[in-house]
Design a protein around this motif. Structure first.
Motif, PDB file in Angstrom:
ATOM      1  N   ASP A 145       0.998  -1.111   0.060  1.00  0.00           N
ATOM      2  CA  ASP A 145      -0.056   0.060  -0.158  1.00  0.00           C
ATOM      3  C   ASP A 145       0.809   1.166   0.021  1.00  0.00           C
ATOM      4  O   ASP A 145       1.496   1.459   1.058  1.00  0.00           O
ATOM      5  N   ILE A 146       0.755   2.044  -1.063  1.00  0.00           N
ATOM      6  CA  ILE A 146       1.766   3.085  -1.256  1.00  0.00           C
ATOM      7  C   ILE A 146       0.894   4.442  -1.001  1.00  0.00           C
ATOM      8  O   ILE A 146      -0.041   4.820  -1.805  1.00  0.00           O
ATOM      9  N   SER A 150       3.452   7.397   3.592  1.00  0.00           N
ATOM     10  CA  SER A 150       4.264   6.173   4.078  1.00  0.00           C
ATOM     11  C   SER A 150       3.783   4.936   3.176  1.00  0.00           C
ATOM     12  O   SER A 150       2.855   5.070   2.242  1.00  0.00           O
ATOM     13  N   THR A 151       4.819   3.819   3.203  1.00  0.00           N
ATOM     14  CA  THR A 151       4.409   2.772   2.123  1.00  0.00           C
ATOM     15  C   THR A 151       4.508   1.512   3.163  1.00  0.00           C
ATOM     16  O   THR A 151       5.540   1.238   3.854  1.00  0.00           O
ATOM     17  N   GLY A 218      -1.841  -5.093  -4.511  1.00  0.00           N
ATOM     18  CA  GLY A 218      -1.719  -3.565  -4.236  1.00  0.00           C
ATOM     19  C   GLY A 218      -3.078  -3.136  -3.939  1.00  0.00           C
ATOM     20  O   GLY A 218      -4.032  -3.480  -4.379  1.00  0.00           O
ATOM     21  N   SER A 219      -3.039  -2.046  -2.887  1.00  0.00           N
ATOM     22  CA  SER A 219      -4.421  -1.639  -2.357  1.00  0.00           C
ATOM     23  C   SER A 219      -4.293  -0.322  -2.535  1.00  0.00           C
ATOM     24  O   SER A 219      -5.609   0.361  -1.919  1.00  0.00           O
ATOM     25  N   LEU A 300      -7.022   0.044   4.155  1.00  0.00           N
ATOM     26  CA  LEU A 300      -7.247   0.435   5.703  1.00  0.00           C
ATOM     27  C   LEU A 300      -8.707   0.597   6.120  1.00  0.00           C
ATOM     28  O   LEU A 300      -8.988  -0.044   7.180  1.00  0.00           O
ATOM     29  N   ARG A 301      -9.483   1.456   5.412  1.00  0.00           N
ATOM     30  CA  ARG A 301     -10.632   1.600   5.937  1.00  0.00           C
ATOM     31  C   ARG A 301     -11.563   0.567   6.019  1.00  0.00           C
ATOM     32  O   ARG A 301     -12.325   0.265   7.144  1.00  0.00           O
ATOM     33  N   GLU A 302     -11.535  -0.544   5.115  1.00  0.00           N
ATOM     34  CA  GLU A 302     -12.218  -1.729   5.285  1.00  0.00           C
ATOM     35  C   GLU A 302     -11.582  -2.615   6.162  1.00  0.00           C
ATOM     36  O   GLU A 302     -12.387  -3.299   7.108  1.00  0.00           O
TER      37      GLU A 302
END
Length: 503
Positions: A145-146, A150-151, A218-219, A300-302
């Motif tokens: 997750d970029i 931050s990554t 990737g998200s 992240l939100r899920e």
């Protein structure tokens, strides 16, 4: 609209992700033990763009963020406040003197912000991705997750994250740093950013390779944008190493930000941060020798919503973490369970008078269950060692605020009771000061009574009025438990003048 339509719907949950590039909100409906996603909202805020060198936030960016969240807040009125999570990530982690800005966010959304550490952010990202895909229990995946600041790179199996790393660069900050004039995209700057990414990954690369993965996912918005560009330019349905090489050459051939408009599939709001994001993903492909990556809408939100659902259904990741701390640091679990019973009795007796809520009961219980973990380091000053572990550890499920509150409670379990001023100096927010001091009193008395009241036939009654606590014992108790009597006399002095202890 009828008056009932504006009332919170008890089966809804929501999560807001205050990312460094975009703010996201997801609203879901709880159906049995499952979730059905109802709404997704996204606004490009580019919070990291406003982060100043001294740690402040540019006023125009703060205004942009609050305006966005006021719009989100209108939609959140249909969701019960206790079923909403608001997660702050890299830029909010870096922000100094953030209280006024966080107060504006809370006013806009109606709920407080949980600022999470990088590895906790990584855990939630993995959880969101895992729930969005068809998951086999033994399937291993590498998740990337970029974000804007931050990554996160996570290797996990099924729904369980294994290796979690958070690297201190993202598409906004990297584009600002390496292409600072906002005009030229030079090959030298692009190569320098890629070297930085590879160097940051190198120390952990062996651990990831030993863990292994069956697929890469990737998200983030950056990865979604790259996948869209490749598709619209006939380069396949997934991100491939070959496709990335083509896209990098296209980007560098264009050579400047204004020319990015000619890149089919790249949206205008993504263009200002795109070069940094592409360089990061290409470097990750090189370091991990990836050939292909799929995109997942889950992020992240899920993950935050599914984590919240777990808490509601008594599958709280925080409980797992506390048990892990007990095991790792050889906590005396049976004794601490007895301390917890005393703490619960005192909490029940004081909750109304001291205005203690259910969340406070959780802080107290987690402190009770781990108050002795510092003994595994040294007996002398063990309360400070316990504090250090909580304040500095990567403890899954906990926000930085929660960790700080529990750490301060553990610091307060011995010696002279900390004053409100001393508690504030440990980073506790103004709204939590008085409550934390009261919880510290409960913790101290619970430890003392567990240790000394075992020989008494009758447990003491507990009365409270203001800051006066009275323990009512059966007649002659001092002869049965002389050590307890001596310890209570000492504790009376340690709690004074903040509290009065009568017995």
């Amino acid at each position: 609209m009828s008056s009932d339509d504006s009332l919170p719907q008890q089966n809804l949950l929501a999560a807001v992700d205050l990312g460094s590039n975009s703010f996201h909100m997801v609203i879901a409906e709880e159906v049995g033990s499952e979730l059905r996603l109802l709404d997704r909202l996204r606004e490009g805020v580019r919070l990291a763009e406003g982060l100043r060198p001294e740690g402040g936030l540019a006023p125009e960016v703060a205004r942009r963020a609050v305006d966005c969240l006021q719009r989100f807040g209108q939609r959140l009125r249909s969701v019960p406040k206790e079923r909403i999570r608001v997660i702050g990530t890299n830029t909010l982690r870096m922000l100094r003197d953030a209280e006024p800005f966080l107060a504006e966010i809370e006013a806009a959304l109606g709920v407080p912000v949980e600022i999470v550490a990088g590895r906790e952010e990584a855990r939630l990202i993995y959880l969101g991705v895992a729930h969005s895909l068809a998951v086999a229990p033994e399937e291993r995946r590498l998740v990337v997750d970029i974000g804007g600041g931050s990554t996160e790179i996570i290797a996990g199996r099924g729904f369980s994250p294994g290796i979690r790393e958070s690297l201190h660069f993202g598409c906004v900050r990297s584009t600002q740093e390496y292409f600072s004039d906002g005009k030229i995209i030079s090959r030298d700057a692009y190569a320098a950013l890629q070297r930085r990414v590879r160097l940051a990954i190198e120390p952990a690369l062996g651990d990831y390779r030993r863990f292994g993965w069956d697929q890469a996912v990737g998200s983030s918005g950056t990865i979604k944008a790259i996948a869209r560009i490749l598709q619209e330019n006939g380069r396949g349905q997934r991100i491939t190493a070959v496709g990335l090489r083509w896209l990098q050459e296209e980007l560098l051939s264009l050579g400047n930000f204004r020319a990015l408009a000619r890149l089919a599939g790249l949206k205008s709001d993504r263009a200002p941060v795109f070069p940094g994001g592409l360089a990061i993903l290409a470097a990750i492909f090189d370091s991990f020798q990836l050939q292909e990556m799929r995109f997942s809408e889950g992020a992240l939100r899920e993950g935050a919503i599914y984590d919240l659902l777990g808490r509601i259904q008594h599958e709280d990741s925080r409980e797992v973490s506390v048990r892990g701390l007990q095991e790792r640091f050889h906590s005396q679990r049976e004794r601490n369970a007895e301390v917890a019973l005393w703490a619960e009795r005192i909490f029940a007796a004081t909750a109304s008078e001291w205005e203690l809520a259910e969340a406070h009961r959780g802080w107290l219980r987690w402190a009770v269950m781990t108050h002795d973990i510092g003994l595994d380091i040294a007996h002398s000053g063990f309360h400070k060692h316990s504090e250090y572990i909580w304040r500095n550890g990567d403890i899954a499920g906990f926000s930085r605020r929660e960790q700080n509150l529990i750490a301060t409670l553990l610091r307060s379990q011995r010696k002279k009771l900390l004053s409100v001023t001393q508690i504030q100096a440990l980073g506790v927010g103004v709204d939590d000061l008085a409550t934390l001091q009261k919880l510290a009193v409960i913790l101290r008395l619970a430890i003392l009574l567990q240790r000394g009241a075992g020989e008494l036939d009758t447990k003491p009654q507990i009365l409270v009025m203001g800051k006066t606590l009275q323990l009512q014992f059966a007649s002659g108790w001092q002869r049965t438990a002389p050590l307890l009597y001596a310890e209570l006399e000492n504790e009376r002095d340690l709690l004074s003048p903040e509290f009065q202890l009568l017995f």
